[in-house]
Design an enzyme around this catalytic site. Structure first.
Site, short mmCIF file in Angstrom:
data_model
loop_
_atom_site.label_atom_id
_atom_site.label_comp_id
_atom_site.label_asym_id
_atom_site.label_seq_id
_atom_site.Cartn_x
_atom_site.Cartn_y
_atom_site.Cartn_z
CE LYS A 139 26.62 123.74 108.70
NZ LYS A 139 26.26 123.94 108.07
NE ARG A 195 21.19 125.72 107.32
CZ ARG A 195 21.65 124.54 106.71
NH1 ARG A 195 21.47 123.98 105.49
NH2 ARG A 195 22.08 123.67 107.84
CG HIS A 247 22.39 123.93 111.69
ND1 HIS A 247 21.88 122.80 111.81
CD2 HIS A 247 23.43 123.48 110.55
CE1 HIS A 247 22.52 122.18 110.71
NE2 HIS A 247 23.24 122.24 110.38
CB SER A 263 27.30 121.70 103.42
OG SER A 263 26.69 120.43 103.54
N GLY A 264 27.37 120.62 106.41
CA GLY A 264 28.57 120.00 107.03
C GLY A 264 28.26 118.50 106.43
CG HIS A 265 25.17 116.29 104.98
ND1 HIS A 265 24.64 116.77 106.04
CD2 HIS A 265 24.67 114.79 105.16
CE1 HIS A 265 23.45 116.30 106.73
NE2 HIS A 265 23.08 114.95 106.16
NE ARG A 300 21.79 118.25 103.72
CZ ARG A 300 21.10 117.87 104.70
NH1 ARG A 300 20.46 116.96 104.82
NH2 ARG A 300 21.37 118.80 105.74
#
Length: 219
Positions: free
Chosen positions: A41, A49, A102, A107-109, A167
């Site tokens: 990221k 985004r 951020h 995607s962190g998820h 998401r």
């Protein structure tokens, strides 16, 4: 399934190949997966985004600014429908607080669920058929028998995709972030399994699992 104790008549897994081992590895994968995602990221991509991109579209179409946006996006039916309902080209958000601040990719998820599901695949029999599965009725008030075959591996894949793609539906990620985030998490989990594979005293053939792309591997 990798558990070397399954055929034993005198022992079961505990500190290794028992429930504590499984839970430890599923959670052990989360932070390294998120570290990998945040590295991408901030240090590599720093991609905006969907909400910010929607802002650029809005300002371009209203003439307040000029951004190099592809005509396919500017002429999409989604934009006209959005404007018809909200009187703005800004991207609707599922969250009142809007998107995280951020960077978007990956995607962190998606990354951490990709890692966690990969760990579960390594410990459980993916081909195991779930008996008597049920689904929610159309009104959501009862359960009905599912007419089909569900496996552990299939359900784990669905879990990962639902969390990752959810998401996107919320408007905070692009599809590429979900898919590639899952693949990044998968690689993190495989790396952890590879590091530990030679540390066991048991006669152990290795961790066997099916990757998200369908490739079967043994670690």
């Amino acid at each position: 399934m990798c558990n070397p104790y399954l055929k034993s008549k005198t022992q079961v897994g505990f500190s290794s190949f028992g429930s504590a081992h499984v839970l430890d590895f599923v959670l052990r994968a989360v932070r390294p997966a998120l570290d990998a995602a945040w590295c991408q990221k901030w240090l590599v991509h720093r991609r905006i985004r969907p909400e910010e991109f929607g802002g650029r579209i809005h300002h371009k179409l209203t003439g307040d600014a000029n951004y190099p946006i592809h005509p396919v996006v500017l002429n999409s039916n989604a934009l006209s429908k959005t404007y018809e309902k909200y009187k703005t080209y800004l991207l609707p958000q599922a969250f009142a607080e809007a998107c995280p601040t951020h960077p978007e990719y990956p995607s962190g998820h998606a990354t951490f669920i990709g890692a966690m599901v990969t760990m579960l695949k390594a410990f459980f029999n993916e081909s195991f058929v779930i008996t008597d599965p049920v689904v929610a009725s159309s009104d959501g008030l009862s359960l009905e028998s599912y007419d089909g075959t569900l496996t552990v591996g299939g359900e784990l894949n669905k879990l990962a995709y639902n969390i990752a793609i959810g998401r996107n539906t919320a408007g905070v990620h692009f599809r590429s972030s979900a898919i590639n985030g899952m693949l990044l998490g998968e690689e993190v989990a495989i790396g952890i399994l590879r590091d530990y594979q030679t540390t066991y005293n048991e006669e152990f053939e290795g961790f066997k699992l099916t990757k998200f792309d369908g490739t079967k591997i043994t670690i």
